[in-house]
Design a protein around this motif. Structure first.
Motif, PDB file in Angstrom:
ATOM      1  N   ARG A 322       0.809  -1.215   0.000  1.00 54.83           N
ATOM      2  CA  ARG A 322       0.000   0.000   0.000  1.00 54.83           C
ATOM      3  C   ARG A 322       0.844   1.266   0.000  1.00 54.83           C
ATOM      4  N   THR A 323       2.130   1.167   0.376  1.00 52.83           N
ATOM      5  CA  THR A 323       3.021   2.323   0.342  1.00 52.83           C
ATOM      6  C   THR A 323       3.944   2.185  -0.859  1.00 52.83           C
ATOM      7  N   ALA A 324       3.798   3.074  -1.836  1.00 55.21           N
ATOM      8  CA  ALA A 324       4.619   3.023  -3.039  1.00 55.21           C
ATOM      9  C   ALA A 324       6.071   3.354  -2.710  1.00 55.21           C
ATOM     10  N   LEU A 325       6.974   2.972  -3.602  1.00 63.45           N
ATOM     11  CA  LEU A 325       8.400   3.143  -3.342  1.00 63.45           C
ATOM     12  C   LEU A 325       8.755   4.602  -3.081  1.00 63.45           C
ATOM     13  N   GLU A 326       8.316   5.502  -3.933  1.00 66.15           N
ATOM     14  CA  GLU A 326       8.677   6.915  -3.760  1.00 66.15           C
ATOM     15  C   GLU A 326       8.081   7.473  -2.468  1.00 66.15           C
ATOM     16  N   GLN A 327       6.872   7.082  -2.145  1.00 68.00           N
ATOM     17  CA  GLN A 327       6.267   7.520  -0.889  1.00 68.00           C
ATOM     18  C   GLN A 327       7.082   7.008   0.299  1.00 68.00           C
ATOM     19  N   GLY A 328       7.531   5.768   0.214  1.00 64.05           N
ATOM     20  CA  GLY A 328       8.356   5.218   1.279  1.00 64.05           C
ATOM     21  C   GLY A 328       9.677   5.952   1.414  1.00 64.05           C
ATOM     22  N   ILE A 329      10.275   6.297   0.302  1.00 62.14           N
ATOM     23  CA  ILE A 329      11.534   7.052   0.323  1.00 62.14           C
ATOM     24  C   ILE A 329      11.321   8.397   1.013  1.00 62.14           C
ATOM     25  N   GLN A 330      10.261   9.093   0.647  1.00 63.06           N
ATOM     26  CA  GLN A 330       9.997  10.401   1.246  1.00 63.06           C
ATOM     27  C   GLN A 330       9.696  10.295   2.747  1.00 63.06           C
ATOM     28  N   GLN A 331       8.949   9.263   3.132  1.00 69.71           N
ATOM     29  CA  GLN A 331       8.622   9.078   4.557  1.00 69.71           C
ATOM     30  C   GLN A 331       9.876   8.723   5.354  1.00 69.71           C
ATOM     31  N   THR A 332      10.755   7.933   4.769  1.00 67.61           N
ATOM     32  CA  THR A 332      12.003   7.587   5.432  1.00 67.61           C
ATOM     33  C   THR A 332      12.878   8.823   5.609  1.00 67.61           C
ATOM     34  N   ALA A 333      13.006   9.599   4.540  1.00 67.51           N
ATOM     35  CA  ALA A 333      13.830  10.811   4.604  1.00 67.51           C
ATOM     36  C   ALA A 333      13.287  11.788   5.641  1.00 67.51           C
ATOM     37  N   ALA A 334      11.962  11.927   5.696  1.00 62.96           N
ATOM     38  CA  ALA A 334      11.345  12.848   6.651  1.00 62.96           C
ATOM     39  C   ALA A 334      11.603  12.389   8.080  1.00 62.96           C
ATOM     40  N   ALA A 335      11.564  11.077   8.329  1.00 62.38           N
ATOM     41  CA  ALA A 335      11.779  10.549   9.673  1.00 62.38           C
ATOM     42  C   ALA A 335      13.234  10.748  10.114  1.00 62.38           C
ATOM     43  N   VAL A 336      14.171  10.623   9.181  1.00 52.17           N
ATOM     44  CA  VAL A 336      15.590  10.757   9.518  1.00 52.17           C
ATOM     45  C   VAL A 336      15.967  12.201   9.764  1.00 52.17           C
ATOM     46  N   THR A 337      15.399  13.107   8.980  1.00 56.36           N
ATOM     47  CA  THR A 337      15.799  14.533   9.060  1.00 56.36           C
ATOM     48  C   THR A 337      14.922  15.314  10.031  1.00 56.36           C
ATOM     49  N   ARG A 338      13.917  14.677  10.627  1.00 54.90           N
ATOM     50  CA  ARG A 338      12.992  15.366  11.518  1.00 54.90           C
ATOM     51  C   ARG A 338      13.733  15.905  12.763  1.00 54.90           C
TER      52      ARG A 338
END
Length: 338
Positions: A322-338
């Motif tokens: 249900r989570t597309a690759l690009e969406q997952g990349i963006q969510q991962t980046a947001a969690a790391v840089t938060r």
């Protein structure tokens, strides 16, 4: 008179403080299930979960932990592409799995979801749109892959006994917030000498976002019943969006504000260098070491196609990423840089 369905029973998660395991624990606890975690030296991260400081190599302790459990999700594993920790990998990945199976027998556990690896079919050659009909790898490329093959075979044979409904999931390159291995290694290199691309971007790889793995585990647990098509089966679990490995790395890094990957190392040079590093480690180090991608297995992996069909998981588990690759990349980046 219609009787309500009984509430789903307790879930035990081995390796429940690791990347995949902790995500599984949170998902089942959020769903209202009673959850037990088996993990040595684990810091509890939820008040509504029981944490047991226990190594799966302790068969007696594991059997006791499984008393009254309905489902075991077996995530515990030693992951290393070098062979310096081959003793630990065989003890945990294979021996520990055999202890899990024995504990399921003794505790009359109804369901077992085993987390395997897509590497069980990898022989160092291209795998394009591979499916579950592929045979286990016969060429030994690493103790990790060999130990995971032996463990998965035991799980699927155990399923045929009929006492516990069991299946195996084969995720491939799991990523997402909370990753303690893949992403930290990339960031260490990006913050240090910089990422060096190995080979070319002509080869495609599968990745899978952590939430999609958890969804597949919960779907498998839901579908696992005696006589269903799921029992005794293995399933590839990926995002179904193959991409060049360093294209993925570059997208992830640029989403976090890093520059694009500029440096490149020829395949032959990286492979030779990895061989020298492995020789060094075999002489001066034993046991688990931090992963840095400098192993011949890893270099070869980066320069072959390895992506898989997920039709079987879609059909049998009623699951889809249900989570597309690009969406997952963006969510991962947001969690790391938060």
């Amino acid at each position: 008179m219609n009787h309500p369905e009984p509430a789903a029973g307790p879930v035990l998660v081995t390796g429940g403080c690791g990347f995949i395991g902790s995500a599984v624990v949170r998902a089942f606890a959020d769903a209202g299930r009673e959850v037990r975690v088996v993990n040595p030296r684990c810091r509890p991260f939820r008040d509504d979960v029981q944490f047991l400081d226990l190594d799966i190599r302790n068969g007696a302790g594991l059997a006791e932990a499984c008393n009254g459990v309905e489902t075991v999700v077996h995530c515990a594993s030693v992951v290393q592409t070098r062979n310096t920790a081959q003793h630990e990998m065989w003890e945990v990945n294979h021996g520990g799995t055999r202890n899990v199976l024995d504990a399921c027998r003794r505790g009359r556990v109804r369901k077992l979801v085993h987390i395997s690896s897509a590497s069980v079919v990898y022989e160092g050659r291209d795998l394009e749109a591979g499916d579950e009909g592929l045979p286990y790898a016969k060429a030994s490329l690493s103790a990790y892959a060999d130990s995971k093959i032996a463990a998965e075979q035991d799980v699927l044979e155990f399923a045929a006994e009929g006492s516990t409904s069991a299946c195996a999931l084969r995720p491939h390159l799991v990523f997402g917030p909370g990753d303690t291995r893949f992403l930290p290694n990339i960031l260490r290199r990006a913050d240090g000498a910089g990422i060096r691309e190995v080979g070319t971007r002509s080869k495609l790889s599968d990745f899978v976002y952590i939430d999609n793995v958890v969804d597949a585990i919960m779907a498998a647990e839901d579908q696992l019943e005696p006589g269903t098509p799921v029992c005794g089966q293995a399933y590839f679990v990926t995002n179904g969006e193959p991409i060049a490995f360093f294209e993925f790395v570059e997208r992830l890094l640029t989403a976090m504000g890093y520059p694009p990957v500029r440096k490149r190392v020829p395949y032959w040079l990286a492979y030779a260098g990895a061989g020298l590093v492995e020789a060094f480690h075999s002489v001066v180090r034993t046991g688990e070491t931090s992963e840095d991608g400098l192993s011949r297995f890893a270099v070869r992996y980066l320069n072959t196609h390895h992506y898989f069909r997920i039709d079987k998981a879609r059909r049998d588990l009623h699951w889809r990423p249900r989570t597309a690759l690009e969406q997952g990349i963006q969510q991962t980046a947001a969690a790391v840089t938060r």
